[in-house]
Design a protein around this motif. Structure first.
Motif, PDB file in Angstrom:
ATOM      1  N   ILE A  47      -3.223  -8.574   0.800  1.00 55.03           N
ATOM      2  CA  ILE A  47      -3.123  -7.345   1.300  1.00 55.03           C
ATOM      3  C   ILE A  47      -3.612  -6.431   0.085  1.00 55.03           C
ATOM      4  O   ILE A  47      -3.382  -6.504  -1.013  1.00 55.03           O
ATOM      5  N   VAL A  48      -4.671  -5.384   0.710  1.00 53.40           N
ATOM      6  CA  VAL A  48      -5.603  -4.592  -0.408  1.00 53.40           C
ATOM      7  C   VAL A  48      -4.706  -3.305  -0.378  1.00 53.40           C
ATOM      8  O   VAL A  48      -4.401  -2.608   0.406  1.00 53.40           O
ATOM      9  N   ASN A  49      -4.539  -2.692  -1.620  1.00 53.88           N
ATOM     10  CA  ASN A  49      -3.995  -1.400  -1.941  1.00 53.88           C
ATOM     11  C   ASN A  49      -4.870  -0.414  -1.399  1.00 53.88           C
ATOM     12  O   ASN A  49      -5.984  -0.323  -1.742  1.00 53.88           O
ATOM     13  N   GLU A  50      -4.659   0.358  -0.283  1.00 54.65           N
ATOM     14  CA  GLU A  50      -5.347   1.300   0.143  1.00 54.65           C
ATOM     15  C   GLU A  50      -5.606   2.452  -0.561  1.00 54.65           C
ATOM     16  O   GLU A  50      -6.541   3.271  -0.374  1.00 54.65           O
ATOM     17  N   SER A  51      -5.320   2.660  -1.635  1.00 57.33           N
ATOM     18  CA  SER A  51      -5.467   3.590  -2.727  1.00 57.33           C
ATOM     19  C   SER A  51      -6.867   3.355  -3.399  1.00 57.33           C
ATOM     20  O   SER A  51      -7.576   4.136  -4.047  1.00 57.33           O
ATOM     21  N   LEU A  52      -7.298   2.117  -3.357  1.00 59.50           N
ATOM     22  CA  LEU A  52      -8.491   1.487  -4.134  1.00 59.50           C
ATOM     23  C   LEU A  52      -9.546   2.006  -3.450  1.00 59.50           C
ATOM     24  O   LEU A  52     -10.123   2.209  -2.400  1.00 59.50           O
TER      25      LEU A  52
END
Length: 52
Positions: A47-52
């Motif tokens: 899961i990739v943090n969408e804020s990045l």
């Protein structure tokens, strides 16, 4: 055709990002690792943090 005013987001989920099919700057091992991680992200195993 380009639709003016339409916001387009390119992601792994919609296959909008990735490596070029032919890239002489990358080793086969690097391409293999990137493709593995790409699939893990696409399958939501990573899961990739969408804020990045």
């Amino acid at each position: 055709m380009y639709d003016r005013g339409v916001k387009v987001i390119f992601t792994i989920a919609n296959d909008g990002v990735g490596l070029p099919a032919d890239n002489p700057n990358l080793s086969e091992k690097t391409i293999e690792i990137v493709n593995k991680v790409y699939q893990q992200v696409k399958n939501k195993e990573i899961i990739v943090n969408e804020s990045l």
